[in-house]
Design a protein around this motif. Sequence first.
Motif, PDB file in Angstrom:
ATOM      1  N   ASN A 183     -13.706  -0.114   5.775  1.00 42.34           N
ATOM      2  CA  ASN A 183     -13.394  -0.571   7.014  1.00 42.34           C
ATOM      3  C   ASN A 183     -11.913  -0.760   7.342  1.00 42.34           C
ATOM      4  OD1 ASN A 183     -16.057  -0.238   7.599  1.00 42.34           O
ATOM      5  ND2 ASN A 183     -16.408  -2.559   7.349  1.00 42.34           N
ATOM      6  N   VAL A 184     -10.851  -0.097   6.686  1.00 44.18           N
ATOM      7  CA  VAL A 184      -9.383  -0.352   6.905  1.00 44.18           C
ATOM      8  C   VAL A 184      -8.905   0.830   7.046  1.00 44.18           C
ATOM      9  CG1 VAL A 184      -7.342  -1.230   6.156  1.00 44.18           C
ATOM     10  CG2 VAL A 184      -9.405  -2.792   5.818  1.00 44.18           C
ATOM     11  N   LEU A 185      -7.994   1.401   7.974  1.00 45.77           N
ATOM     12  CA  LEU A 185      -7.254   2.609   8.213  1.00 45.77           C
ATOM     13  C   LEU A 185      -5.993   2.212   8.446  1.00 45.77           C
ATOM     14  CD1 LEU A 185      -7.270   5.514   8.174  1.00 45.77           C
ATOM     15  CD2 LEU A 185      -7.884   5.590  10.575  1.00 45.77           C
ATOM     16  N   TRP A 186      -4.839   2.500   8.037  1.00 43.15           N
ATOM     17  CA  TRP A 186      -3.546   2.314   8.363  1.00 43.15           C
ATOM     18  C   TRP A 186      -3.143   3.162   9.467  1.00 43.15           C
ATOM     19  CZ3 TRP A 186      -0.839  -2.105   6.930  1.00 43.15           C
ATOM     20  CH2 TRP A 186      -1.523  -2.530   5.854  1.00 43.15           C
ATOM     21  N   ALA A 187      -2.651   2.631  10.621  1.00 46.35           N
ATOM     22  CA  ALA A 187      -2.759   3.324  11.875  1.00 46.35           C
ATOM     23  C   ALA A 187      -1.164   3.996  12.143  1.00 46.35           C
ATOM     24  CB  ALA A 187      -3.159   2.677  13.110  1.00 46.35           C
ATOM     25  N   GLN A 188      -0.275   3.322  11.583  1.00 44.01           N
ATOM     26  CA  GLN A 188       0.887   3.690  12.023  1.00 44.01           C
ATOM     27  C   GLN A 188       2.155   3.359  10.860  1.00 44.01           C
ATOM     28  OE1 GLN A 188       1.841   3.364  16.291  1.00 44.01           O
ATOM     29  NE2 GLN A 188       3.855   2.765  15.762  1.00 44.01           N
TER      30      GLN A 188
ATOM     31  N   ASP B 198      -3.935  14.441   2.451  1.00 39.63           N
ATOM     32  CA  ASP B 198      -3.801  13.539   1.413  1.00 39.63           C
ATOM     33  C   ASP B 198      -3.523  12.310   1.949  1.00 39.63           C
ATOM     34  OD1 ASP B 198      -4.345  15.441  -0.333  1.00 39.63           O
ATOM     35  OD2 ASP B 198      -2.188  16.121  -0.754  1.00 39.63           O
ATOM     36  N   TYR B 199      -2.528  12.093   3.038  1.00 35.04           N
ATOM     37  CA  TYR B 199      -1.925  10.864   3.591  1.00 35.04           C
ATOM     38  C   TYR B 199      -3.142  10.224   4.064  1.00 35.04           C
ATOM     39  CZ  TYR B 199       0.247   7.785   6.739  1.00 35.04           C
ATOM     40  OH  TYR B 199       0.622   6.744   7.549  1.00 35.04           O
TER      41      TYR B 199
ATOM     42  N   VAL C 299       0.814  -0.908   0.093  1.00 31.76           N
ATOM     43  CA  VAL C 299       0.022  -0.172   0.082  1.00 31.76           C
ATOM     44  C   VAL C 299       0.910   1.162  -0.051  1.00 31.76           C
ATOM     45  CG1 VAL C 299      -0.150  -0.152   2.533  1.00 31.76           C
ATOM     46  CG2 VAL C 299      -1.988   1.290   1.217  1.00 31.76           C
ATOM     47  N   ASP C 300       0.499   2.225  -0.518  1.00 29.12           N
ATOM     48  CA  ASP C 300       1.253   3.442  -0.714  1.00 29.12           C
ATOM     49  C   ASP C 300       0.885   4.209   0.334  1.00 29.12           C
ATOM     50  OD1 ASP C 300       2.567   5.758  -1.292  1.00 29.12           O
ATOM     51  OD2 ASP C 300       1.254   6.517  -3.045  1.00 29.12           O
ATOM     52  N   LEU C 301       1.934   4.437   1.449  1.00 28.73           N
ATOM     53  CA  LEU C 301       1.841   5.239   2.788  1.00 28.73           C
ATOM     54  C   LEU C 301       2.793   6.349   2.636  1.00 28.73           C
ATOM     55  CD1 LEU C 301       0.735   2.573   5.325  1.00 28.73           C
ATOM     56  CD2 LEU C 301      -0.782   3.836   4.070  1.00 28.73           C
ATOM     57  N   VAL C 302       3.234   6.600   1.686  1.00 25.42           N
ATOM     58  CA  VAL C 302       4.204   7.799   1.622  1.00 25.42           C
ATOM     59  C   VAL C 302       3.580   9.130   1.867  1.00 25.42           C
ATOM     60  CG1 VAL C 302       5.883   8.969   0.193  1.00 25.42           C
ATOM     61  CG2 VAL C 302       5.591   6.789  -0.325  1.00 25.42           C
TER      62      VAL C 302
END
Length: 518
Positions: free
Chosen positions: A143-148, A133-134, A78-81
Amino acid sequence: MEKKKHCRVFKLPKLVQLCTALISIFAILPLSQSFNYGEALSKSLLYFESQRSGRLPHNQRLTWRQHSGLTDGLEQGVDLVGGYYDAGDNVKFGLPMAFTVTMLSWGVIEYGDQIAAAGEYYHALEAIKWGTDYFIKAHTHPNVLWAQVGEGDTDHYCWQRPEDMTTSRRAYKIDENHPGSELAGETAAAMAAASMVFRRTNPHYSHLLLHHAQQLFEFGDKFRGKYDSSVGVAKGYYPSQSGYKDELLWAALWLYKATHKVVYLKYAIDMAHSFGGITWAMAEFSWDVKYAGVQIIASMLPMEEKHKEHIKTLLQYRSKAEHYICASLNKNNLTNVHRTPGGLLYVRQWNNMQYVSTAAFLLTIYADHLQTSNQRLNCNGELVTPNEIFSFVRSQVDYILGSNPMAMSYLVGYGPNYPERVHHRGASEESYRESKGFIGCTQGYDKWYGRQDPNPNVLVGALVGGPDSKDRFRDRRSNYRQTEACTYNTAPLVGIFAKLHGLEREGFTANPSLVSSS
């Protein structure tokens, strides 16, 4: 025996008597220092550029920072930049990042005109959008959120510039099986508030943010659970002490403000008691504990016909909101916020300034509400005017900017005397622009951490943790409780600086000493 002289008594007009009395009062009060709130506003917004993760834009003003974290999320597909580092380390913690964006957005919602008048509106929107944006990237499914991204323990083992990171960039998420209602709720609040900011300038983006906010609130409410139980690596750094109920109320009220849909107001009313909104009387407001913010927003909703059936609950919210305001003003009978001998609000020894900036913001917001509605604050029978509240806010801000026993500006880069050894990896090491030589994990500790010299890069606009309960401050890199700065420290100041700058332009000169400081 001397004959008694009879002197004629002249009665002064009442207005002259009042002016004479005021002159006498001001004569015995110390004159407050004069500060440039417009400059402080500009520098506070510049700080967020130092905390950016990802590929920096061409208009990046803080040139000692370069691209970093360009593979964030790659391991998980996943793109978390992007996004923000929270403080002096290189971890991206979702909960404080979302709170930072909520507070920045709230400041622009309330004081956008003043920010624009100071020439900083574009920079304020940039700071918000870097976060939102992030969040859009991090919300990969309803129902998915990248937390850290990153992990505190391994990150703290190293002292490296973000451009040189060799520590784990593992990403952690919340989902239906691993709930995190605090994070979902706060991110929903941030995106709802930001949607209001961009409604006029970028309506498509505003609509997108609101769509994500509504999905996140539904996710957080339907799958309830503490986020630090699902993301265990967050517990040692940003544990959820207050639980998730305050964030769900907070998100509901922000969604009501953004959409005017009664369903969100009804949620905040129906859950007011069971979720603690009208039972908790607070003396702090922070990235973890949102109750005071919830109570302030609810209490400012107009007591009009469409809210008639909710007035009883809204008045209960107001009672708790005013408890917080009166506690901050030292006007409650029992529970007040402690103060240092120099008059600074003091909640706890670790990063106390975060509580000062959030309190100052809520007091400013509420004073504006009282002034607009021609009301006074009632603190146990004592009526307090909006100008008295503004004066106290100014006393706290002026303390931050240098009117304190240490004569120290705790806003880095402002004034002649400010912390020079901020606990911050990037600021404390040679700029990547100046030296692209790799700095290893422990090499940074060996070469840079223990140096007595000032940091080679000034972390302009950062609000450090601040002094102890006796107004004492040690400018040491290792003294992280006092010298580390966080994004959520500075975020509330943006709105406050804009407000005070506007008042200054209008000629408001109330003396902060008029408000009790015992």
